[in-house]
Design a protein around this motif. Structure first.
Motif, PDB file in Angstrom:
ATOM      1  N   GLU A 159      39.643  30.712  38.303  1.00 47.76           N
ATOM      2  CA  GLU A 159      38.748  31.734  37.765  1.00 47.76           C
ATOM      3  C   GLU A 159      37.436  31.647  38.539  1.00 47.76           C
ATOM      4  O   GLU A 159      36.827  30.576  38.623  1.00 47.76           O
ATOM      5  CB  GLU A 159      38.509  31.518  36.271  1.00 47.76           C
ATOM      6  CG  GLU A 159      39.775  31.674  35.429  1.00 47.76           C
ATOM      7  CD  GLU A 159      39.560  31.286  33.984  1.00 47.76           C
ATOM      8  OE1 GLU A 159      38.401  30.984  33.615  1.00 47.76           O
ATOM      9  OE2 GLU A 159      40.552  31.262  33.228  1.00 47.76           O
ATOM     10  N   ARG A 160      37.026  32.763  39.115  1.00 50.50           N
ATOM     11  CA  ARG A 160      35.820  32.770  39.936  1.00 50.50           C
ATOM     12  C   ARG A 160      34.582  33.008  39.073  1.00 50.50           C
ATOM     13  O   ARG A 160      34.576  33.869  38.217  1.00 50.50           O
ATOM     14  CB  ARG A 160      35.922  33.854  41.007  1.00 50.50           C
ATOM     15  CG  ARG A 160      34.827  33.761  42.054  1.00 50.50           C
ATOM     16  CD  ARG A 160      35.003  34.793  43.153  1.00 50.50           C
ATOM     17  NE  ARG A 160      34.483  36.104  42.762  1.00 50.50           N
ATOM     18  CZ  ARG A 160      34.181  37.068  43.620  1.00 50.50           C
ATOM     19  NH1 ARG A 160      34.378  36.889  44.916  1.00 50.50           N
ATOM     20  NH2 ARG A 160      33.702  38.219  43.200  1.00 50.50           N
ATOM     21  N   MET A 209      38.848  33.335  49.240  1.00 51.45           N
ATOM     22  CA  MET A 209      39.870  32.336  48.930  1.00 51.45           C
ATOM     23  C   MET A 209      39.901  32.030  47.430  1.00 51.45           C
ATOM     24  O   MET A 209      40.972  31.840  46.850  1.00 51.45           O
ATOM     25  CB  MET A 209      39.620  31.057  49.735  1.00 51.45           C
ATOM     26  CG  MET A 209      39.991  31.189  51.194  1.00 51.45           C
ATOM     27  SD  MET A 209      41.758  31.540  51.404  1.00 51.45           S
ATOM     28  CE  MET A 209      41.748  32.390  52.969  1.00 51.45           C
ATOM     29  N   ILE A 210      38.739  31.987  46.809  1.00 56.74           N
ATOM     30  CA  ILE A 210      38.720  31.818  45.352  1.00 56.74           C
ATOM     31  C   ILE A 210      39.398  33.020  44.696  1.00 56.74           C
ATOM     32  O   ILE A 210      40.214  32.872  43.774  1.00 56.74           O
ATOM     33  CB  ILE A 210      37.278  31.691  44.821  1.00 56.74           C
ATOM     34  CG1 ILE A 210      36.530  30.567  45.517  1.00 56.74           C
ATOM     35  CG2 ILE A 210      37.288  31.453  43.298  1.00 56.74           C
ATOM     36  CD1 ILE A 210      35.035  30.531  45.188  1.00 56.74           C
ATOM     37  N   ASP A 211      39.057  34.206  45.184  1.00 58.49           N
ATOM     38  CA  ASP A 211      39.619  35.434  44.627  1.00 58.49           C
ATOM     39  C   ASP A 211      41.144  35.458  44.743  1.00 58.49           C
ATOM     40  O   ASP A 211      41.846  35.865  43.820  1.00 58.49           O
ATOM     41  CB  ASP A 211      39.013  36.641  45.350  1.00 58.49           C
ATOM     42  CG  ASP A 211      39.430  37.960  44.733  1.00 58.49           C
ATOM     43  OD1 ASP A 211      39.087  38.208  43.566  1.00 58.49           O
ATOM     44  OD2 ASP A 211      40.111  38.747  45.423  1.00 58.49           O
ATOM     45  N   GLY A 212      41.656  34.997  45.894  1.00 55.79           N
ATOM     46  CA  GLY A 212      43.105  34.976  46.083  1.00 55.79           C
ATOM     47  C   GLY A 212      43.795  34.062  45.095  1.00 55.79           C
ATOM     48  O   GLY A 212      44.861  34.397  44.557  1.00 55.79           O
ATOM     49  N   LEU A 213      43.197  32.916  44.831  1.00 51.38           N
ATOM     50  CA  LEU A 213      43.773  31.993  43.846  1.00 51.38           C
ATOM     51  C   LEU A 213      43.651  32.549  42.426  1.00 51.38           C
ATOM     52  O   LEU A 213      44.522  32.329  41.581  1.00 51.38           O
ATOM     53  CB  LEU A 213      43.085  30.630  43.944  1.00 51.38           C
ATOM     54  CG  LEU A 213      43.508  29.798  45.159  1.00 51.38           C
ATOM     55  CD1 LEU A 213      42.467  28.745  45.485  1.00 51.38           C
ATOM     56  CD2 LEU A 213      44.858  29.147  44.907  1.00 51.38           C
ATOM     57  N   GLU A 214      42.556  33.273  42.185  1.00 52.39           N
ATOM     58  CA  GLU A 214      42.382  33.897  40.866  1.00 52.39           C
ATOM     59  C   GLU A 214      43.469  34.943  40.632  1.00 52.39           C
ATOM     60  O   GLU A 214      44.021  35.033  39.525  1.00 52.39           O
ATOM     61  CB  GLU A 214      40.999  34.529  40.771  1.00 52.39           C
ATOM     62  CG  GLU A 214      40.679  35.089  39.391  1.00 52.39           C
ATOM     63  CD  GLU A 214      39.240  35.561  39.293  1.00 52.39           C
ATOM     64  OE1 GLU A 214      38.594  35.273  38.270  1.00 52.39           O
ATOM     65  OE2 GLU A 214      38.762  36.222  40.237  1.00 52.39           O
ATOM     66  N   LYS A 215      43.799  35.721  41.643  1.00 52.38           N
ATOM     67  CA  LYS A 215      44.839  36.745  41.496  1.00 52.38           C
ATOM     68  C   LYS A 215      46.212  36.139  41.207  1.00 52.38           C
ATOM     69  O   LYS A 215      47.094  36.795  40.653  1.00 52.38           O
ATOM     70  CB  LYS A 215      44.898  37.618  42.756  1.00 52.38           C
ATOM     71  CG  LYS A 215      43.738  38.612  42.870  1.00 52.38           C
ATOM     72  CD  LYS A 215      43.869  39.474  44.111  1.00 52.38           C
ATOM     73  CE  LYS A 215      42.898  40.656  44.086  1.00 52.38           C
ATOM     74  NZ  LYS A 215      41.493  40.250  44.082  1.00 52.38           N
ATOM     75  N   GLN A 216      46.391  34.880  41.609  1.00 49.27           N
ATOM     76  CA  GLN A 216      47.646  34.183  41.306  1.00 49.27           C
ATOM     77  C   GLN A 216      47.606  33.481  39.948  1.00 49.27           C
ATOM     78  O   GLN A 216      48.571  32.824  39.558  1.00 49.27           O
ATOM     79  CB  GLN A 216      47.939  33.137  42.388  1.00 49.27           C
ATOM     80  CG  GLN A 216      48.136  33.716  43.780  1.00 49.27           C
ATOM     81  CD  GLN A 216      48.303  32.626  44.815  1.00 49.27           C
ATOM     82  OE1 GLN A 216      49.255  31.843  44.765  1.00 49.27           O
ATOM     83  NE2 GLN A 216      47.365  32.551  45.742  1.00 49.27           N
TER      84      GLN A 216
END
Length: 410
Positions: free
Chosen positions: A145-146, A134-141
């Protein structure tokens, strides 16, 4: 050890609750930390909802059976199990979806405080995958930043860029517990917010969100709460954040007046705004039965028995001369309601045990995991489980080819 187990069972004040669950004959179930057993009251409750409220009441049951407030009602019943106030918890969606909502809410809250540059979400490598995904998905948007730091380095990683610390309270593989109070305090001192994943905590041992001044929390309903496969999850938001809470999934049930059918979104009050789509009534009805039962037994009593069961298991293994690498903390106060062991053939061992009726589970790549759900486990179960593990190891039966073929779900 079996004779001693019978003495312990005879003195166990929780022994009578086993009869409140469906425990299949000939099965020792040590996987309640993945899917809890079925409460015997659940089928009748679901039959009432299906045949009476749905079959006869039809759409009227949103009012007459009070379906519309089930997320709030079930959430309020979960609240005392996690040390929260009733209006701070709501039952909705899945753990993954609630993580997405609350990570986003934390980032928005930092921005509202004049800290738009804080986008880092700090967690640990090896956290439960959905938390990291879920962190990664928000980072891709471009919204987050993870950053990952080992447990021993988390405090050093809490710098001025961290917006949110996201951790699982009881680690899913090892059961190792974080010091919730200390880490929450350290994060706040660094200007960060904290989101706790309680999926392996709720219903297993006491949690004190408000005492620890936690900001957010999520958890699932199908493990120690016995809500059934895919049961609705829950979300917690501390009261101090209710007025400024923003979440990105602005669905109609999170609207202040959903049946006004306005074209413009106005968030509901407090945690109501965490709702999104239509509540899953059947799932919530089943979850409510499990939550009521766990609340009736009492988390403190469950935790006391959980520690006793897991320590008895270790004693039984030692009595049988089993030498297997324990990866859970040896101190029962430092772990959740499970014991995990490392073995290079852990999957085959787990399958050989399942063939004998001892159901634990495997976690990739080499973890043999046993969960202790004290509501329906006996000390005799534990003695027999240890005996079976010793026999499987001694006989080498786990070498059989069938036990090495991995199924879709491990």
């Amino acid at each position: 050890m079996l004779e001693r187990a019978r003495h312990l069972d005879a003195a166990d004040p929780l022994a009578g609750y086993r009869g409140r669950f469906e425990v299949p004959e000939g099965v020792i179930y040590l996987d309640g930390n993945s899917l809890g057993c079925l409460p015997k009251a659940t089928p009748d409750r679901l039959a009432k909802v299906v045949r009476g409220e749905w079959g006869e009441g039809l759409i009227r049951s949103w009012n007459s059976a009070d379906w519309i407030t089930m997320p709030q009602r079930v959430g309020a019943k979960i609240a005392p199990l996690i040390g929260a106030q009733p209006h701070e918890v709501i039952a909705a969606d899945s753990t993954s979806v609630n993580l997405f909502k609350l990570i986003s809410a934390a980032l928005a809250l930092q921005e509202s405080k004049g800290r738009p540059s804080r986008k880092t979400v700090l967690s640990e490598p090896g956290n439960f995958p959905t938390d990291l995904y879920m962190i990664d998905g928000l980072e891709k948007q471009g919204l987050a930043e993870r950053r990952l730091a080992e447990r021993a380095s988390l405090l050093d990683a809490l710098d001025g860029e961290v917006a949110l610390l996201l951790l699982t309270h009881a680690h899913y593989k090892t059961g190792a517990l974080f010091d919730m109070a200390a880490l929450t305090r350290a994060a706040h001192d660094a200007g960060a917010l904290v989101l706790w994943d309680l999926s392996h905590s709720v219903g297993a041992f006491p949690v004190h969100l408000n005492r620890c001044e936690a900001d957010f929390a999520v958890g699932c309903g199908y493990k120690y709460l016995n809500g059934g496969p895919g049961a609705p999850a829950f979300a917690f938001v501390a009261e101090c954040h209710h007025e400024t809470l923003q979440q990105p999934l602005s669905g109609w049930m999170g609207h202040a007046a959903p049946f006004a059918f306005s074209d413009d979104y106005e968030p509901g009050a407090a945690t109501d705004r965490l709702l999104c789509g239509t509540p899953p009534i059947l799932g919530l009805a089943a979850l409510e039965v499990g939550v009521d039962l766990i609340a009736q037994i009492g988390v403190d009593r469950l935790y006391g028995k959980s520690k006793a069961l897991s320590e008895f298991f270790r004693q039984c293994l030692a009595e049988h001369g089993v030498d297997i690498d324990l990866v859970s903390p040896s101190d029962p106060a430092a772990r959740g309601s499970q014991l995990s062991f490392r073995h290079e053939n852990a999957y085959a061992l787990s399958q050989a045990l399942i063939a004998r009726g001892v159901i634990g589970d495997f976690r990739d790549p080499d973890i043999l995991r046993f969960g202790f759900a004290p509501a329906y486990l006996s000390f005799a179960d534990i003695a027999e489980a240890a005996r079976n593990l010793a026999e499987v190891l001694d006989s080498g039966e786990w070498h059989e080819e069938e036990f090495s073929r991995k199924a879709a779900v491990t």
